[in-house]
Design an enzyme around this catalytic site. Structure first.
Site, PDB file in Angstrom:
ATOM      1  N   GLU A   1       0.817  -1.199   0.000  1.00 50.85           N
ATOM      2  CA  GLU A   1       0.000   0.000   0.000  1.00 50.85           C
ATOM      3  C   GLU A   1       0.862   1.265   0.000  1.00 50.85           C
ATOM      4  O   GLU A   1       0.544   2.250  -0.656  1.00 50.85           O
ATOM      5  CB  GLU A   1      -0.924  -0.024   1.227  1.00 50.85           C
ATOM      6  CG  GLU A   1      -2.140   0.872   1.085  1.00 50.85           C
ATOM      7  CD  GLU A   1      -3.215   0.527   2.123  1.00 50.85           C
ATOM      8  OE1 GLU A   1      -3.640  -0.638   2.203  1.00 50.85           O
ATOM      9  OE2 GLU A   1      -3.620   1.431   2.858  1.00 50.85           O
TER      10      GLU A   1
ATOM     11  N   GLU B   1       2.052   1.651  -3.398  1.00 50.58           N
ATOM     12  CA  GLU B   1       0.941   2.110  -4.233  1.00 50.58           C
ATOM     13  C   GLU B   1       0.730   3.616  -4.056  1.00 50.58           C
ATOM     14  O   GLU B   1       0.541   4.352  -5.029  1.00 50.58           O
ATOM     15  CB  GLU B   1      -0.337   1.347  -3.866  1.00 50.58           C
ATOM     16  CG  GLU B   1      -1.517   1.714  -4.756  1.00 50.58           C
ATOM     17  CD  GLU B   1      -2.812   1.018  -4.348  1.00 50.58           C
ATOM     18  OE1 GLU B   1      -2.803   0.195  -3.407  1.00 50.58           O
ATOM     19  OE2 GLU B   1      -3.843   1.321  -4.959  1.00 50.58           O
TER      20      GLU B   1
ATOM     21  N   CYS C   1      -8.358  -1.954   4.356  1.00 53.55           N
ATOM     22  CA  CYS C   1      -8.251  -3.093   5.282  1.00 53.55           C
ATOM     23  C   CYS C   1      -9.573  -3.463   5.916  1.00 53.55           C
ATOM     24  O   CYS C   1      -9.757  -4.576   6.377  1.00 53.55           O
ATOM     25  CB  CYS C   1      -7.301  -2.789   6.418  1.00 53.55           C
ATOM     26  SG  CYS C   1      -5.887  -1.851   5.941  1.00 53.55           S
TER      27      CYS C   1
ATOM     28  N   SER D   1      -7.401   1.912  -2.228  1.00 53.74           N
ATOM     29  CA  SER D   1      -6.221   1.093  -2.512  1.00 53.74           C
ATOM     30  C   SER D   1      -6.663  -0.274  -3.017  1.00 53.74           C
ATOM     31  O   SER D   1      -7.621  -0.850  -2.516  1.00 53.74           O
ATOM     32  CB  SER D   1      -5.396   0.923  -1.230  1.00 53.74           C
ATOM     33  OG  SER D   1      -4.529  -0.177  -1.367  1.00 53.74           O
TER      34      SER D   1
ATOM     35  N   LYS E   1     -15.428  -9.485   8.393  1.00 55.37           N
ATOM     36  CA  LYS E   1     -14.391 -10.348   7.809  1.00 55.37           C
ATOM     37  C   LYS E   1     -14.985 -11.669   7.327  1.00 55.37           C
ATOM     38  O   LYS E   1     -14.460 -12.320   6.431  1.00 55.37           O
ATOM     39  CB  LYS E   1     -13.292 -10.614   8.835  1.00 55.37           C
ATOM     40  CG  LYS E   1     -12.415  -9.402   9.130  1.00 55.37           C
ATOM     41  CD  LYS E   1     -11.349  -9.208   8.075  1.00 55.37           C
ATOM     42  CE  LYS E   1     -10.640  -7.870   8.252  1.00 55.37           C
ATOM     43  NZ  LYS E   1      -9.858  -7.504   7.074  1.00 55.37           N
TER      44      LYS E   1
ATOM     45  N   GLU F   1     -16.236 -10.780   4.051  1.00 56.05           N
ATOM     46  CA  GLU F   1     -15.104 -10.544   3.139  1.00 56.05           C
ATOM     47  C   GLU F   1     -14.535 -11.865   2.620  1.00 56.05           C
ATOM     48  O   GLU F   1     -14.280 -12.014   1.419  1.00 56.05           O
ATOM     49  CB  GLU F   1     -14.017  -9.749   3.861  1.00 56.05           C
ATOM     50  CG  GLU F   1     -12.826  -9.387   2.972  1.00 56.05           C
ATOM     51  CD  GLU F   1     -11.700  -8.734   3.756  1.00 56.05           C
ATOM     52  OE1 GLU F   1     -11.365  -9.221   4.862  1.00 56.05           O
ATOM     53  OE2 GLU F   1     -11.137  -7.731   3.272  1.00 56.05           O
TER      54      GLU F   1
ATOM     55  N   GLU G   1     -14.297 -12.544  -5.100  1.00 52.94           N
ATOM     56  CA  GLU G   1     -12.952 -12.107  -5.541  1.00 52.94           C
ATOM     57  C   GLU G   1     -11.849 -12.754  -4.711  1.00 52.94           C
ATOM     58  O   GLU G   1     -10.673 -12.692  -5.077  1.00 52.94           O
ATOM     59  CB  GLU G   1     -12.795 -10.584  -5.394  1.00 52.94           C
ATOM     60  CG  GLU G   1     -13.824  -9.732  -6.114  1.00 52.94           C
ATOM     61  CD  GLU G   1     -15.037  -9.443  -5.248  1.00 52.94           C
ATOM     62  OE1 GLU G   1     -14.885  -9.248  -4.030  1.00 52.94           O
ATOM     63  OE2 GLU G   1     -16.157  -9.440  -5.790  1.00 52.94           O
TER      64      GLU G   1
ATOM     65  N   CYS H   1     -10.219  -1.514  14.737  1.00 56.13           N
ATOM     66  CA  CYS H   1     -10.509  -2.931  14.970  1.00 56.13           C
ATOM     67  C   CYS H   1     -10.611  -3.266  16.447  1.00 56.13           C
ATOM     68  O   CYS H   1     -11.302  -4.207  16.830  1.00 56.13           O
ATOM     69  CB  CYS H   1      -9.410  -3.789  14.352  1.00 56.13           C
ATOM     70  SG  CYS H   1      -9.167  -3.435  12.613  1.00 56.13           S
TER      71      CYS H   1
END
Lengths: 388, 597
Positions: B284, B287, B311, B331, B370, B373, B378, B527
């Site tokens: 990142e 990037e 994230c 990102s 999560k 996710e 993907e 988190c």
């Protein structure tokens, strides 16, 4: 206590002797303090049922230091058995508007709203026209006050003032926590006077006749007169304006069908008075208060069915926000059904009465708090009809 | 002074307290606990459960302590006969519309209604049971959250959470009276409405009406299967939260005990999401620098700035729904969980001589999103589902209890290798501002060859519980290849909690911001306050967890992601370079626009 005899009065619907606009001119010349003092001197209490002194309500709102204040006319007439506000708005709307303009002048409001019950939509066109005309008159007089109509959507709880504000603000119609009260934090959190339709007409009339003249009517606790919606087992259903403070007995003599066993005073949220108490109870704030609903029941009526109907109504119309009201109403309803069918023993009614008392003390708003009124008064007086 | 003080008496004891304080807080000051259900320190006052009613001398009704401000001369009784009867009735009523299947309920022992029922010795037979006839069905179609209306007590904590903290309003009150309930838009299943799966509703629910979908049994099954090699990764915030669920206190750091416990549970390899957090910084950070170069030097208008972090899967779903026009600003890096998953079934399997299909990857996360996710289509770049099962911190604690371990007595153990090494920069991913700080520590050093100009590497302006934070870092005396950044003031912003994310995004949208880099975490505190963390939660507890995270960071030998030896090794042996071909294949992803309603 010196109760009044039945005395029919004609203040509210009297068209001849009162030109609302003349009263308005007179009021606008008075100082706000004079207006408020007259209201306090008149002894007028809110005619929606709760009976808060109108003059004080105006005084508290005037005392708030805020450039934006509102006057709201509560026309969400939802109490079962009341139909007087509809008649008032239909017959003498100018007196209602004038009452609002007087209140606005007294507290310093520039904007007023009439929150009308959804079921009264048939009046929409006429009422809008009349409001427009009144607004034009105020404009021509150079008086900075404007009235708007707002329409309910059919929830009983929105007649509760803070739920009404929520509804007007486009939110779910649920009561707020109090305090703060509307005089400080009302519509859009601004100081707000909210009065019943009838109260505002009396405000107009007090200006016409003077507070002392008004004060002569009624009793010390219940000054003036009141519009009653009479229904049920009567040969003369309809709307009657009577001097406050009369005995239930006199009322029954006039309106009963000769076989009256109970009168439900104050609608579904009010009290049931059985025949044995007709003689010793007064209709008014010192006795049984009412927003106007008077339902008479004769001996052919099952009081179980009456109570069942009321509880079904409350079970559906509770907003569901607070526990005592949401679940309590369901328990009372299912509870009397269980006692009737034998699923629960008659002593279960005592548990339910105890629950009703908790609903009275612990519910968030007047809706849940008043379910105990019909419940306890009907159970106490007609226990056999509930059980057998 | 400034504020007025009022004098009142509670249970005959005088107390002087600031005007506007509630009776509840005033009683707290005198150490009188008043029970509550709808009240939550994170949320606005509701006053709807009525379990906190108290008696006030002279008042006809019993005011709700949570919603009633103190007044001069008040006399309050918190435990009178009238009060006890009313509270008992309230709890009895709530139980009558609550499906009491406590022994099989996921919240058994952690349910606030159950606690009150025990405290008031409630018999369930007093009133009629109402819940059965309502015909509620359980909504368990979402991979993250289960909604069971039959256990709901209508306290509306979830509704206020979703609206006030997250600005989503996926949950709202519908209908009235006996039909009133908490529902999604048109009462559709949770997975088909605008819901970010953040789980804040779960961590604010007092009963079992909203819980995470748990995968405990499935994980036991794979652990017990001798043919499978089960690897487990642990997110940064788990190590400072897990102790709370296992009789320790908020802020207790239990990294070593957690590793020991996981090993005893039978995982074949105990690894660290912090490893892939360091990897995330490499990708990142690179990037960001690449985007800056393309934007500032090449004047490439297709490159979008500010770049935002990626994230937090709750944040990703939020932006996909609410600001899809900004998806190119996000990102392309996968989250550390998903980077780890993709590597577990490729690099790790290869190094360990395992067949990828025999590797099961489990992650322990402070998060419910999560779970969603890991289910995204993907996230199968390894050729398999990169992360097979996601457990919350609470689920891991449940497994530790099931295994009969005395957690606090466990000796500290170290992570396995490979993919078990990490730095302090990775640990602070668990706190709001942490990703930003980690990225700055590395990017600044790449560009200038020097450490970030903050004492002891602690970038204080990006830390703390403030909802939206801004920071500027001036870049000076750069290495020759980064000449275009000379004198540039890097402008950063951080938001946590989606209501704050909305504030920040609206600012960006209005063109009122000049940020280069934005960090957003869906949950309040980041988190560490995630929807999968121990309950209860409040800012006080979040602060303790946050302090623990930064202590953990300072306790580590390496505190910059690029110093992670295993990260250096994986680039050498497997990935090549940041943003390289292999990285693109395994560590980066795409996003998609989703419906607004």
């Amino acid at each position: 206590m010196d109760a009044k005899k039945l005395n029919k009065v004609d203040l509210i619907f009297d068209q001849e002797g009162c030109n609302a606009l003349e009263v308005l001119d007179k009021a606008l010349e008075c100082t706000p303090d004079d207006i408020i003092n007259d209201m306090i001197d008149s002894g007028l209490k809110g005619r929606g049922g709760a009976g808060f002194p109108t003059g004080l309500k105006w005084k508290f709102t005037r005392a708030e230091d805020d450039p934006v204040k509102y006057v709201i006319c509560n026309a969400d007439e939802g109490e079962p058995g009341t139909f007087k506000d509809r008649e008032i708005l239909d017959k003498v709307p100018a007196k209602v508007f004038t009452g609002m303009a007087i209140a606005a002048h007294a507290i310093g409001a520039k904007k007023g709203f009439i929150y009308v019950r959804a079921e009264y939509r048939f009046m929409r066109k006429t009422l809008q026209k009349q409001v427009d005309e009144f607004n034009q008159i105020l404009k021509d007089k150079g008086h900075d006050f404007h009235i708007e109509l707002r329409w309910g959507s059919g929830a009983y709880v929105c007649g509760e003032e803070s739920a009404l504000f929520e509804s007007m603000e486009g939110k779910r119609g649920e009561p707020r926590n109090k305090p703060p009260y509307p005089t400080k934090n009302g519509y859009l959190n601004k100081p707000t006077v909210i009065n019943n339709v009838e109260t505002l007409v009396y405000a107009t009339m007090i200006f016409r006749m003077g507070p002392s003249e008004f004060n002569k009517l009624g009793t010390a606790d219940s000054c003036g007169s009141k519009v009653f919606s009479v229904s049920g087992d009567t040969n003369n259903p309809g709307i009657y304006e009577l001097e406050m403070g009369l005995h239930v007995n006199d009322f029954v003599d006039e309106f009963g069908d000769g076989d009256t066993k109970a009168v439900q005073i104050g609608g579904a949220a009010g009290f049931c008075v059985p025949r044995k108490n007709f003689n010793n109870l007064v209709i008014g704030f010192e006795g049984i208060p009412t927003g106007g609903s008077m339902m008479l029941f004769n001996s052919t009526r099952s009081m179980y069915n009456v109570l069942h109907d009321y509880l079904e109504f409350f079970t559906e119309e509770s907003c569901g926000n607070c526990t005592p009201c949401r679940v309590g109403c369901q328990q009372l309803l299912k509870g009397i059904e269980a006692v009737k069918s034998g699923g629960k023993s008659p002593s279960y009614l005592d548990d339910l009465k105890s629950l009703a008392k908790t609903m009275r003390t612990s519910s968030k708003c007047g809706l849940g708090q008043s379910v105990a009124n019909p419940f306890i008064s009907i159970i106490d007086n007609f226990k056999e009809e509930i059980i057998y | 002074m400034g504020k007025f003080e009022v004098n009142l008496k509670i249970n005959d004891l005088p107390v002087t307290i600031e005007e506007g304080t509630t009776i509840l807080d005033a009683a707290q000051k005198l150490n009188f606990r008043i029970p509550t259900l709808c009240h939550h320190p994170d949320l606005c006052v509701a006053g709807n459960c009525r379990v906190c009613v108290v008696e006030q001398t002279g008042a006809k009704t019993l005011p709700a302590a949570c919603a009633t401000p103190v007044a001069e001369g008040m006399e309050i009784f918190t435990n009178s006969a009238k009060v006890r009867q009313a509270r008992k009735h309230v709890v009895e009523l709530l139980l009558s519309e609550h499906k009491s299947e406590c022994t099989s309920c996921y919240k058994n022992g952690k349910c606030e209604l159950q606690e009150l029922a025990i405290e008031y010795r409630i018999s369930e037979d007093t009133f009629l049971k109402l819940v059965e006839e309502k015909g509620y069905t359980i909504d368990d179609l979402s991979p993250a959250i289960i909604k069971d209306d039959s256990k709901c007590i209508r306290c509306q904590r979830c509704v206020r959470t979703c609206t006030q903290i997250q600005s989503i309003s996926a949950l709202a009150v519908i209908n009235k009276g006996d039909e009133q309930k908490i529902a999604t838009f048109l009462d559709k299943p949770m997975h088909s409405v605008v819901c970010t799966n953040c789980g804040q509703c779960v961590s604010h629910c007092p009963t079992g009406a909203l819980v995470e979908k748990n995968y405990i049994d499935q994980v036991w099954d794979v652990i017990n299967d001798p043919n499978l090699h089960v690897v487990v990764q642990t997110a940064p915030a788990v190590r400072i939260g897990l102790g709370e669920e296992l009789e320790l206190s908020p802020g207790d750091r239990v990294t070593g005990k957690m590793v020991a416990a996981l090993r005893r549970l039978g995982f074949n390899s105990v690894l660290d999401t912090d490893f892939s957090a360091d990897l995330t910084i490499m990708e990142e950070g690179t990037e960001l620098l690449t985007r800056l170069k393309k934007a500032l030097v090449d004047k490439d208008e297709s490159v979008k700035l500010p770049m935002t972090t990626s994230c937090s899967p709750g944040w990703i779903k939020f932006i996909e729904h609410k600001y899809p026009e900004y998806l190119d600003n996000v990102s392309t890096c996968k989250s550390p969980q998903q980077m780890f998953g993709a590597l577990a079934k490729t690099f790790y399997a290869e190094k360990k001589g395992l067949k990828a299909e025999k590797v099961v990857s489990v992650s322990i996360m402070p998060c419910t999103a999560k779970k969603y996710e890991a289910d995204r289509p993907e996230m199968r770049d390894s050729g398999y589902k990169d992360v097979d099962y996601v457990l919350t911190t609470r689920e891991l604690a449940a497994m530790v209890r099931q295994a009969g371990m005395d957690f606090s007595a466990l000796e500290n153990e170290n992570y396995d290798s490979i993919m078990g090494k990490s730095t302090g920069a990775a640990v602070i991913f668990g706190s709001t501002g942490g990703v930003m700080e980690a990225a700055l520590r590395t990017a600044y050093e790449i560009v200038t060859g020097r450490e970030v100009p903050f004492e002891n590497l602690n970038i204080m302006p990006v830390r703390g519980l403030k909802g939206v934070k801004e920071a500027k870092v001036k870049i000076e005396n750069v290495k020759p290849e980064w000449g275009f950044l000379e004198g540039v003031e890097l402008s950063c912003a951080i938001a946590h909690g989606l209501a704050n994310a909305k504030i920040l995004m609206d600012k960006v949208k209005a063109g009122e911001a000049d940020y280069h880099f934005i960090e957003i975490m869906a949950c309040p505190g980041g988190c560490l306050g995630g929807g999968g963390q121990p309950m209860p939660v409040s800012d006080k507890i979040r602060q303790k967890r946050m302090d623990a995270i930064y202590q953990e960071d300072e306790s580590l030998e390496f505190r910059k992601s690029h110093e992670n030896a295993e990260v250096q090794a994986i680039y050498k042996e497997f990935l090549g370079e940041p943003l390289g071909h292999k990285s693109h294949e395994l560590l980066h992803t795409t996003y998609k626009k989703r419906k607004k309603y």
